[in-house]
Design a protein around this motif. Structure first.
Motif, PDB file in Angstrom:
ATOM      1  N   ASN A 208      41.843  38.387  44.006  1.00  0.00           N
ATOM      2  CA  ASN A 208      41.138  39.479  44.677  1.00  0.00           C
ATOM      3  C   ASN A 208      40.168  40.218  43.763  1.00  0.00           C
ATOM      4  O   ASN A 208      39.106  40.655  44.199  1.00  0.00           O
ATOM      5  CB  ASN A 208      42.150  40.477  45.263  1.00  0.00           C
ATOM      6  N   ILE A 209      40.523  40.371  42.494  1.00  0.00           N
ATOM      7  CA  ILE A 209      39.619  41.010  41.546  1.00  0.00           C
ATOM      8  C   ILE A 209      38.262  40.321  41.590  1.00  0.00           C
ATOM      9  O   ILE A 209      37.206  40.963  41.632  1.00  0.00           O
ATOM     10  CB  ILE A 209      40.200  40.951  40.116  1.00  0.00           C
ATOM     11  N   THR A 210      38.280  38.992  41.571  1.00  0.00           N
ATOM     12  CA  THR A 210      37.030  38.238  41.535  1.00  0.00           C
ATOM     13  C   THR A 210      36.283  38.318  42.857  1.00  0.00           C
ATOM     14  O   THR A 210      35.046  38.308  42.879  1.00  0.00           O
ATOM     15  CB  THR A 210      37.287  36.764  41.181  1.00  0.00           C
ATOM     16  N   LYS A 211      37.015  38.382  43.955  1.00  0.00           N
ATOM     17  CA  LYS A 211      36.351  38.420  45.255  1.00  0.00           C
ATOM     18  C   LYS A 211      35.731  39.797  45.525  1.00  0.00           C
ATOM     19  O   LYS A 211      34.653  39.898  46.111  1.00  0.00           O
ATOM     20  CB  LYS A 211      37.337  38.026  46.362  1.00  0.00           C
ATOM     21  N   TYR A 212      36.411  40.856  45.118  1.00  0.00           N
ATOM     22  CA  TYR A 212      35.794  42.183  45.189  1.00  0.00           C
ATOM     23  C   TYR A 212      34.553  42.216  44.297  1.00  0.00           C
ATOM     24  O   TYR A 212      33.521  42.787  44.655  1.00  0.00           O
ATOM     25  CB  TYR A 212      36.789  43.250  44.739  1.00  0.00           C
ATOM     26  N   GLY A 213      34.655  41.600  43.119  1.00  0.00           N
ATOM     27  CA  GLY A 213      33.508  41.539  42.223  1.00  0.00           C
ATOM     28  C   GLY A 213      32.352  40.773  42.835  1.00  0.00           C
ATOM     29  O   GLY A 213      31.183  41.159  42.679  1.00  0.00           O
TER      30      GLY A 213
END
Length: 353
Positions: A208-213
Motif C-alpha cells: 500500500n505504501i507504494t500504491k499511495y505513492g
C-alpha cells in the motif's frame, strides 16, 4: 468524565444526525437530487462522446510488465486494434515474452526491461528512440508491479525495499526517462496503481505504501505536464488477482516463499507473538479470495485503452472486479468520504480482520 457520558454524547450525535437527515430528505429534495444525478450522468456521457476517440493505427505505446497479467493482455488488445505496441518484459526468454514474439508482427516489439534498474531503463530508452524516430511515442503504461502480503512487523526491510523499487521507483524511473518523447507527441501516461492506493488494509503495508505513492506521483506529474499537453491518468483495479500474477497458482507459491523468508529472519521475540500458524491462516484466506476474483481482465484493459485514446480521458478510473455482487475495496473507497475515520476503520476491520 465517565465512559457513560461519552457513549451518551455519541448516541446523541447519531440521533440528531439521523433526525437532520430525515427532515432534510423531503420529496422536493429527493427529486432535486435525482434530477441532478441524471443531469450529471448525461453531461459526462455527452462530454465523452463529443471528445471522441483518437485513432490507434498511427500511435506507439510502451507497456511495462508484459510477462503476465494486465500488461500481457493489454499488449495483445492494443495490437489487435492496430496500435504499435512496445511490450517490455522482465524475463525476455519467459513464456509471456515468447507468446508476444509469436504474434510475428511489425507492430509488436518485445524489449527487456527491469524497471528497478537504471541501466535497464536507459538501454530500453535507447531502443525506443530508434523505433519511434518517425512516429514518436504516444503513450507509456506503467503497469509493472510486485504484489506483496505481510504484517508490518514481519515484513523484512529487504522486502519493503524490493517492493518499493519496483512499484514506485520503477514507475518514477520509467516516467522520467520517457517524458521527453511524450512531450514531443503531447501524449499520455497511464499509471496502473491499485484500488489499494486509496484504501489501507491490514497485511498490506509494503504494498500500500507504494500504491499511495503511485497515486501522488501521478497527480503531481499530471499537474506539471499540463502545460506540455501530456495527459496523465490513474487506473485503480479492484479484485482481479486471480487472473493476474498476484494470487494465481504462481503468485501463491511466491507468497509462501516470502512468508518463509519472513519467518527465517524474525526475532525470537516476534516469533513468540506470531506463531507459524499465522502464515497458514493468511494463506487459507488468500486461496479462498482467489476464487472471488473477476474472471477476466477485460474491464481493466478497456479502461487503460480509454485513458490512452479518449479525446477527454478521466483522471482516475476505478475498475470494479470480483465475481461477487460488490467488490469490497471499490465500495469502501466510494463511501469513505461520508464516514468518520473511526467508523471507516471499524468497517475495514470488519471485512478484513
Amino acid at each position: 468524565m465517565s465512559w457513560a457520558v461519552v457513549y451518551g454524547l455519541q448516541a446523541g450525535m447519531v440521533g440528531v444526525g439521523l433526525l437532520a437527515l430525515y427532515f432534510a430528505l423531503s420529496i422536493p429534495t429527493l427529486l432535486c437530487l435525482a434530477t441532478l444525478g441524471m443531469l450529471y450522468y448525461g453531461y459526462t456521457k455527452a462530454r465523452r462522446k463529443a471528445a471522441g476517440t483518437l485513432p490507434l493505427d498511427d500511435k506507439t505505446v510502451l507497456i511495462t510488465g508484459c510477462d503476465t497479467g494486465i500488461g500481457h493482455a493489454l499488449a495483445k488488445y492494443l495490437h489487435e486494434r492496430g496500435c504499435h505496441v512496445i511490450a517490455t518484459v522482465f524475463r525476455p526468454e519467459g513464456q509471456g515474452a515468447t507468446a508476444l514474439r509469436d504474434v510475428k508482427s511489425e507492430r509488436m516489439t518485445v524489449l527487456p526491461l527491469d524497471v528497478s534498474s537504471d541501466d535497464s531503463v536507459a538501454e530500453c530508452l535507447r531502443h525506443v528512440k530508434g523505433i519511434c524516430a518517425n512516429s514518436g511515442l504516444w503513450g507509456v503504461v506503467n503497469n509493472a508491479g510486485h504484489n506483496f502480503v505481510g504484517d508490518v512487523e514481519l515484513t523484512t526491510m529487504r522486502q519493503y525495499l524490493l517492493v518499493a523499487n519496483i512499484n514506485i521507483y520503477g514507475m518514477v524511473k520509467t516516467t522520467r526517462a520517457f517524458l521527453p518523447l511524450l512531450r514531443q507527441t503531447r501524449g499520455r501516461i497511464v499509471n496502473v496503481t491499485s484500488i489499494k492506493g486509496q484504501i489501507s488494509r491490514p497485511l498490506n503495508a509494503a504494498y500500500n505504501i507504494t500504491k499511495y505513492g503511485g497515486e501522488t506521483f501521478s497527480e503531481i506529474t499530471r499537474m506539471e505536464m499540463r502545460q506540455f499537453g501530456v495527459k496523465v491518468s490513474i487506473i485503480e483495479p479492484g479484485h482481479f488477482g486471480g487472473v493476474t500474477g498476484c494470487i494465481n497458482k504462481d503468485g501463491i507459491a511466491r507468497i509462501r516463499r516470502e512468508f518463509d523468508e519472513m519467518w527465517a529472519e524474525a526475532s525470537d521475540e516476534v516469533k513468540e507473538v506470531f506463531s507459524r500458524d499465522h502464515f497458514d491462516k493468511i494463506m487459507s484466506e488468500i486461496e479462498a479470495d482467489a476464487g472471488r476474483s473477476h474472471p477476466t481482465l477485460t474491464p481493466v484493459v478497456k479502461a487503460i485503452s480509454d485513458a490512452l485514446f479518449s479525446g477527454d480521458p478521466d483522471y482516475r478510473y476505478i475498475v470494479d472486479g470480483s465475481n461477487q455482487l460488490l467488490d469490497k475495496d471499490p465500495m469502501l473507497v466510494r463511501v469513505k468520504p461520508f464516514l468518520s475515520d473511526r467508523l471507516f476503520d471499524a468497517l475495514v476491520s470488519y471485512f478484513y480482520l
